[in-house]
Design a protein around this motif. Structure first.
Motif, PDB file in Angstrom:
ATOM      1  N   PHE A  98     -59.997 -55.791  54.307  1.00  0.00           N
ATOM      2  CA  PHE A  98     -58.737 -56.114  54.965  1.00  0.00           C
ATOM      3  C   PHE A  98     -57.985 -57.198  54.205  1.00  0.00           C
ATOM      4  CE2 PHE A  98     -56.157 -58.408  58.155  1.00  0.00           C
ATOM      5  CZ  PHE A  98     -55.353 -57.358  58.573  1.00  0.00           C
ATOM      6  N   ASP A  99     -58.709 -58.125  53.607  1.00  0.00           N
ATOM      7  CA  ASP A  99     -58.056 -59.160  52.805  1.00  0.00           C
ATOM      8  C   ASP A  99     -57.286 -58.545  51.635  1.00  0.00           C
ATOM      9  OD1 ASP A  99     -58.915 -61.224  54.415  1.00  0.00           O
ATOM     10  OD2 ASP A  99     -60.682 -61.677  53.198  1.00  0.00           O
ATOM     11  N   LEU A 100     -57.855 -57.514  51.026  1.00  0.00           N
ATOM     12  CA  LEU A 100     -57.151 -56.832  49.932  1.00  0.00           C
ATOM     13  C   LEU A 100     -55.888 -56.151  50.446  1.00  0.00           C
ATOM     14  CD1 LEU A 100     -60.052 -55.165  47.898  1.00  0.00           C
ATOM     15  CD2 LEU A 100     -58.720 -57.180  47.281  1.00  0.00           C
ATOM     16  N   LEU A 101     -56.021 -55.445  51.567  1.00  0.00           N
ATOM     17  CA  LEU A 101     -54.852 -54.781  52.139  1.00  0.00           C
ATOM     18  C   LEU A 101     -53.802 -55.817  52.528  1.00  0.00           C
ATOM     19  CD1 LEU A 101     -56.607 -52.170  54.480  1.00  0.00           C
ATOM     20  CD2 LEU A 101     -55.644 -51.771  52.197  1.00  0.00           C
ATOM     21  N   GLY A 102     -54.255 -56.923  53.105  1.00  0.00           N
ATOM     22  CA  GLY A 102     -53.320 -57.972  53.512  1.00  0.00           C
ATOM     23  C   GLY A 102     -52.594 -58.588  52.334  1.00  0.00           C
ATOM     24  N   ALA A 103     -53.293 -58.773  51.221  1.00  0.00           N
ATOM     25  CA  ALA A 103     -52.650 -59.344  50.032  1.00  0.00           C
ATOM     26  C   ALA A 103     -51.554 -58.423  49.520  1.00  0.00           C
ATOM     27  CB  ALA A 103     -53.695 -59.588  48.947  1.00  0.00           C
ATOM     28  N   LEU A 104     -51.821 -57.130  49.514  1.00  0.00           N
ATOM     29  CA  LEU A 104     -50.803 -56.178  49.063  1.00  0.00           C
ATOM     30  C   LEU A 104     -49.617 -56.143  50.029  1.00  0.00           C
ATOM     31  CD1 LEU A 104     -53.128 -53.241  47.944  1.00  0.00           C
ATOM     32  CD2 LEU A 104     -51.645 -54.610  46.457  1.00  0.00           C
ATOM     33  N   ARG A 105     -49.879 -56.338  51.316  1.00  0.00           N
ATOM     34  CA  ARG A 105     -48.806 -56.290  52.309  1.00  0.00           C
ATOM     35  C   ARG A 105     -47.943 -57.541  52.252  1.00  0.00           C
ATOM     36  NH1 ARG A 105     -44.832 -54.831  54.528  1.00  0.00           N
ATOM     37  NH2 ARG A 105     -44.639 -54.243  56.748  1.00  0.00           N
ATOM     38  N   ARG A 106     -48.566 -58.724  52.189  1.00  0.00           N
ATOM     39  CA  ARG A 106     -47.789 -59.963  52.281  1.00  0.00           C
ATOM     40  C   ARG A 106     -47.044 -60.302  50.996  1.00  0.00           C
ATOM     41  NH1 ARG A 106     -51.296 -63.752  49.906  1.00  0.00           N
ATOM     42  NH2 ARG A 106     -53.508 -63.252  50.142  1.00  0.00           N
ATOM     43  N   THR A 107     -47.578 -59.870  49.831  1.00  0.00           N
ATOM     44  CA  THR A 107     -46.850 -60.137  48.595  1.00  0.00           C
ATOM     45  C   THR A 107     -45.655 -59.202  48.433  1.00  0.00           C
ATOM     46  OG1 THR A 107     -48.373 -58.695  47.365  1.00  0.00           O
ATOM     47  CG2 THR A 107     -48.862 -61.059  47.397  1.00  0.00           C
ATOM     48  N   GLY A 108     -45.759 -58.000  49.007  1.00  0.00           N
ATOM     49  CA  GLY A 108     -44.632 -57.085  49.019  1.00  0.00           C
ATOM     50  C   GLY A 108     -44.371 -56.368  47.708  1.00  0.00           C
ATOM     51  N   HIS A 109     -45.330 -56.424  46.791  1.00  0.00           N
ATOM     52  CA  HIS A 109     -45.126 -55.696  45.529  1.00  0.00           C
ATOM     53  C   HIS A 109     -46.484 -55.275  44.974  1.00  0.00           C
ATOM     54  CE1 HIS A 109     -46.483 -59.301  43.380  1.00  0.00           C
ATOM     55  NE2 HIS A 109     -45.654 -59.992  44.129  1.00  0.00           N
ATOM     56  N   GLU A 110     -46.444 -54.474  43.924  1.00  0.00           N
ATOM     57  CA  GLU A 110     -47.683 -54.002  43.320  1.00  0.00           C
ATOM     58  C   GLU A 110     -48.463 -55.165  42.703  1.00  0.00           C
ATOM     59  OE1 GLU A 110     -46.388 -49.482  41.949  1.00  0.00           O
ATOM     60  OE2 GLU A 110     -46.344 -51.123  40.488  1.00  0.00           O
TER      61      GLU A 110
END
Length: 210
Positions: A98-110
Motif C-alpha cells: 500500500f505504501d508503494l501505491l500511496g507513493a504513486l498516488r500522492r506524487t501524481g506522476h510516474e
C-alpha cells in the motif's frame, strides 16, 4: 504513514514495543488506565509506565526517562498500525504494497523503481518484488523508457487509483477518532514536537534513504 519492510502486523503483534519491555498486550479498551484518566500532574499509568516501574525496581540507578517517550511512541505506532492494516488485509494488500501505491498516488506522476524505493524507505529488491505482484493484480502498469530499456516508469492503473482512494478515507477517519482525545491545540503541539524529533533523526540517518 511510514513504510515498513514487513507485511501487516498480526493482531497480537503489539508486545515488547518498549526497549526491554515485558510482553504485555493491553490494547485499547482493555481497562488499563491512561494519562487522560489521571488527575493533572499525576504520572500516566499505562502499559509503558508498568514496564518502566519494573525496570526502576531492578535498576534504580538508571534514568528510564527516554523509555517513557520512545516506548510510548513505539506502543502507539504498533496499536495504530494494527487497526489501520485491517482495511489493507480486506483488500489483500500488505502495508509495504500500500505504501508503494500511496507513493504513486500522492506524487501524481510516474516513478521509477529507484524513486519508489526512496519514497518508501525500502530496498530495491523489495520494491521489485512488490511491484511484480501489484502489476500482476492490475494495480500498477509499467512503461519502458524510450532511451534506456533498463529503466521502467510506473504509474497506477484506474483500479489502483480507485483502491487507494477507497482505503485512505477509512484510515483517516480512524486517525481522527483516535486523536479526538486531544484538543486541537494539543494535536498541534504534539505534531510539532514529533516533527522536531523526526527532523533530527532523519538528519542523522539520511544516508539510509539512498
Amino acid at each position: 504513514m511510514t513504510a515498513r519492510n514487513g507485511g501487516p502486523a498480526p493482531a497480537d503483534d503489539t508486545a515488547d514495543t518498549v526497549p526491554g519491555g515485558a510482553a504485555q498486550r493491553n490494547g485499547p479498551g482493555s481497562g488499563t488506565g491512561t494519562a487522560k484518566d489521571a488527575a493533572p500532574g499525576t504520572p500516566p499509568d499505562d502499559t509503558v509506565a508498568a514496564v518502566v516501574r519494573q525496570w526502576q525496581a531492578v535498576h534504580p540507578q538508571l534514568d528510564t526517562g527516554p523509555m517513557e517517550v520512545i516506548g510510548r511512541i513505539n506502543r502507539c505506532a504498533a496499536l495504530l498500525q494494527q487497526a489501520e492494516d485491517a482495511p489493507l488485509r480486506r483488500a489483500g494488500l500488505s502495508r509495504p504494497e500500500f505504501d508503494l501505491l500511496g507513493a504513486l498516488r500522492r506524487t501524481g506522476h510516474e516513478l521509477t523503481p529507484g524513486e519508489l524505493a526512496r519514497e518508501t524507505f525500502s530496498s530495491g529488491a523489495a520494491v521489485t518484488k512488490r511491484l511484480k505482484q501489484l502489476t500482476e493484480r492490475g494495480l500498477v502498469e509499467r512503461r519502458g523508457d524510450t532511451r534506456d530499456r533498463r529503466v521502467a516508469h510506473l504509474r497506477l492503473t484506474d483500479a489502483g487509483r480507485a483502491l487507494v482512494d477507497g482505503i485512505l478515507p477509512e484510515q483517516l477517519a480512524y486517525e481522527t477518532a483516535v486523536l479526538s482525545v486531544l484538543t486541537p491545540g494539543g494535536q498541534a503541539e504534539l505534531a510539532g514536537q514529533l516533527g522536531e524529533l523526526l527532523g533530527r533523526l532523519e538528519g542523522r540517518t539520511g544516508a539510509l534513504r539512498t
